[in-house]
Write an enzyme that holds these catalytic residues in place. Structure first.
Site, mmCIF file in Angstrom:
data_model
loop_
_atom_site.group_PDB
_atom_site.id
_atom_site.type_symbol
_atom_site.label_atom_id
_atom_site.label_comp_id
_atom_site.label_asym_id
_atom_site.label_seq_id
_atom_site.Cartn_x
_atom_site.Cartn_y
_atom_site.Cartn_z
ATOM 1 N N LYS A 176 0.854 -1.187 0.000
ATOM 2 C CA LYS A 176 0.000 0.000 0.000
ATOM 3 C C LYS A 176 0.890 1.238 0.000
ATOM 4 O O LYS A 176 1.615 1.490 0.968
ATOM 5 C CB LYS A 176 -0.916 0.041 1.225
ATOM 6 C CG LYS A 176 -1.826 1.290 1.219
ATOM 7 C CD LYS A 176 -2.276 1.652 2.598
ATOM 8 C CE LYS A 176 -2.886 3.045 2.655
ATOM 9 N NZ LYS A 176 -1.975 4.139 2.301
ATOM 10 N N GLU A 249 9.755 0.669 11.153
ATOM 11 C CA GLU A 249 10.698 1.788 11.109
ATOM 12 C C GLU A 249 9.869 3.040 11.305
ATOM 13 O O GLU A 249 9.160 3.481 10.400
ATOM 14 C CB GLU A 249 11.446 1.803 9.771
ATOM 15 C CG GLU A 249 12.701 2.663 9.798
ATOM 16 C CD GLU A 249 12.484 4.067 9.285
ATOM 17 O OE1 GLU A 249 12.017 4.918 10.082
ATOM 18 O OE2 GLU A 249 12.762 4.310 8.112
ATOM 19 N N CYS A 283 13.319 10.257 7.767
ATOM 20 C CA CYS A 283 13.184 9.758 9.138
ATOM 21 C C CYS A 283 14.474 9.931 9.916
ATOM 22 O O CYS A 283 14.461 10.300 11.087
ATOM 23 C CB CYS A 283 12.776 8.288 9.120
ATOM 24 S SG CYS A 283 11.163 7.984 8.359
ATOM 25 N N GLU A 380 9.259 15.864 16.455
ATOM 26 C CA GLU A 380 9.893 15.689 15.149
ATOM 27 C C GLU A 380 9.241 16.629 14.136
ATOM 28 O O GLU A 380 8.068 16.482 13.799
ATOM 29 C CB GLU A 380 9.750 14.238 14.685
ATOM 30 C CG GLU A 380 10.441 13.972 13.361
ATOM 31 C CD GLU A 380 10.239 12.552 12.867
ATOM 32 O OE1 GLU A 380 11.074 12.088 12.062
ATOM 33 O OE2 GLU A 380 9.255 11.908 13.263
#
Length: 476
Positions: A176, A249, A283, A380
């Site tokens: 996806k 992750e 990331c 973040e």
């Protein structure tokens, strides 16, 4: 306007319901994407399930050879796919060499390399124990059907990280893509699925409801997810109910620590791209920079000069180094964090103002006069903003790096490798780079600790993570 399609069991599949994919640099609609129904999700999983035994039964050499053909297909379509990445995700086209802006062409080159490397690796039978009475062998077996959920920041490359090792090990895959960057991923799968048997690689597209339907399917044997910690927690809860293994992750808030003996000029370019690669939407980008008092002003000055020299604009245009933020939701978060920092007395050294216009452009922004506990430091930002925090002693910098419940990457910058190693060993992160940041390699395991996830990708360890060990014990 073109409507793109999913790949299911080797066929192109549309849906009655569609949604738009937009160019973040211009706001234009690029095409329509099918919103997969629950029935279509189930169909994709069933196709993968039906194809898996024959795929796993193929000689290993055949699977490796087919994946090398996948790499050739990616290379043959590299410019077409790179343009989709730039138009849909926003990163500039850039180039591949060390003196080039690492943008969309770099991403597609990475897709090729991260296909070739798993295809070249061996997973031999390991002898765990042997004596005069017994021999115990460890064989690696595929899980079965892997559900892969890819993000929007490196939409094709991270999809490849999930797809190729899974296929190499004998699994089949249902992928996806992110609803923000579906077209490029669907087109890449369309191209590479033509090399593969029907049902081995399938896609479903849509929002979170489609992802939920995929991971809730009890015929899924392994889940691979790259994305936010919050979404990862929801997926992990579903996986726990079904006892489905996962590789996660998740979000990071990487700390970079400059030691007092570093040379600001020598480290500036590495720090800059460590923080602002893909407009900071990576990331494992450096998202908190800790600098000692004696180097603070010099480091800030070097980074400011680089930030102001980098051309920002539509990544399809030549010479552009910095593109837009990919979507408006992320743009608004970045703005909110910078405005909060301003409101609490922080200093914006450069950038810090919306540019206006149709695109999601926000300038590279450096913020000083800020400390741990500020939202911009603790949350973040995932955008082109870097808070720079002064420190007085290295012990306090290490404590600051470790204080948050994330640990994807980190870096230490120093002229003394011994000192840097000593600091690096004390940082709680899956990867700690020295005098570089975010420089991953297809042979080197990569993964996070704490709330940044679990499991690793890349190399032999990553390949093992999409297999299950089976021990065969022989009595002599």
């Amino acid at each position: 306007m073109k409507t793109f399609e999913n790949t299911v069991n080797g066929r192109r599949v549309g849906s009655a319901r569609t949604f738009e994919s937009k160019n973040p640099a211009t706001g234009e609609t690029l095409g329509l994407v099918p919103h997969s129904t629950p029935e279509q999700v189930a169909e994709a999983v069933s196709a993968a399930r039906a194809a898996q035994p024959a795929w796993a039964a193929r000689p290993d050499a055949e699977r490796k050879a087919l994946l090398m053909k996948v790499a050739e297909a990616i290379k043959a379509n590299n410019e077409y796919l790179a343009e989709w990445v730039t138009r849909e995700q926003g990163k500039p086209l850039g180039g591949v060499g060390p003196d080039q802006v690492p943008g969309a062409r770099f991403e597609i080159w990475g897709c090729e390399v991260w296909t070739q490397v798993p295809a070249s690796l061996e997973l031999p039978v390991e002898v765990a124990f042997e004596d005069d009475t017994r021999r115990d062998e460890v064989h690696r077996k595929p899980f079965g059907v892997v559900a892969a959920i890819a993000p929007w920041n490196w939409p094709l490359l991270i999809a490849i990280w999930q797809i190729i090792p899974s296929l190499r090990a004998g699994n089949t895959v249902v992928l996806k893509p992110s609803e923000y960057t579906s077209i490029g991923t669907l087109e890449m799968v369309r191209i590479i699925a033509e090399v593969l048997p029907p049902g081995v690689l399938n896609t479903v597209s849509g929002g979170g409801d489609v992802g939920a339907a995929l991971v809730e399917n009890t015929d899924i044997d392994k889940i691979m997810f790259t994305g936010s910690t919050a979404t990862g927690a929801r997926i992990a809860a579903t996986a726990a109910r079904n006892l489905t293994p996962t590789t996660m992750e998740l979000g990071g808030n990487d700390a970079a620590i400059v030691l007092p003996d570093a040379d600001p000029k020598a480290i500036a370019m590495g720090l800059f791209w460590g923080a602002f690669l893909n407009m900071g939407q990576t990331c494992a980008a450096a998202k908190r920079l800790y600098v000692p008092d004696n180097l603070h002003d010099a480091v800030v000055a070097e980074l400011k000069a680089l930030a102001e020299a980098m051309p920002m604009g539509n990544g399809m245009e030549p010479g552009i180094a910095i593109g837009p933020i990919q979507n408006r939701m992320q743009f608004d978060k970045v703005v909110s964090l910078v405005e909060d920092a301003k409101a609490h007395g922080a200093t914006v050294v450069c950038g810090g103002k919306e540019t206006g216009g149709a695109g999601n452009f926000y300038p590279v922004t450096l913020v000083t006069g800020i400390a741990d506990g500020s939202r911009l430091v603790d949350e973040e930002q995932f955008g082109p903003v870097l808070p720079i925090i002064r420190y007085k002693d290295v012990e306090s910098a290490i404590a600051s790096a470790n204080r948050l419940d994330v640990g994807l990457g980190a870096s230490v910058w120093s002229a003394d490798i011994g000192k840097a190693r000593a600091v690096a060993s004390r940082i709680q992160a899956g990867t700690v780079w020295i005098n570089q940041h975010g420089t991953i390699h297809p042979m080197v395991p990569f993964g996070g600790v704490k709330s940044s996830g679990w499991g690793v990708e890349f190399g032999i360890d990553g390949l093992k993570s999409v297999t299950q060990p089976q021990v065969i014990s022989l009595k002599k």
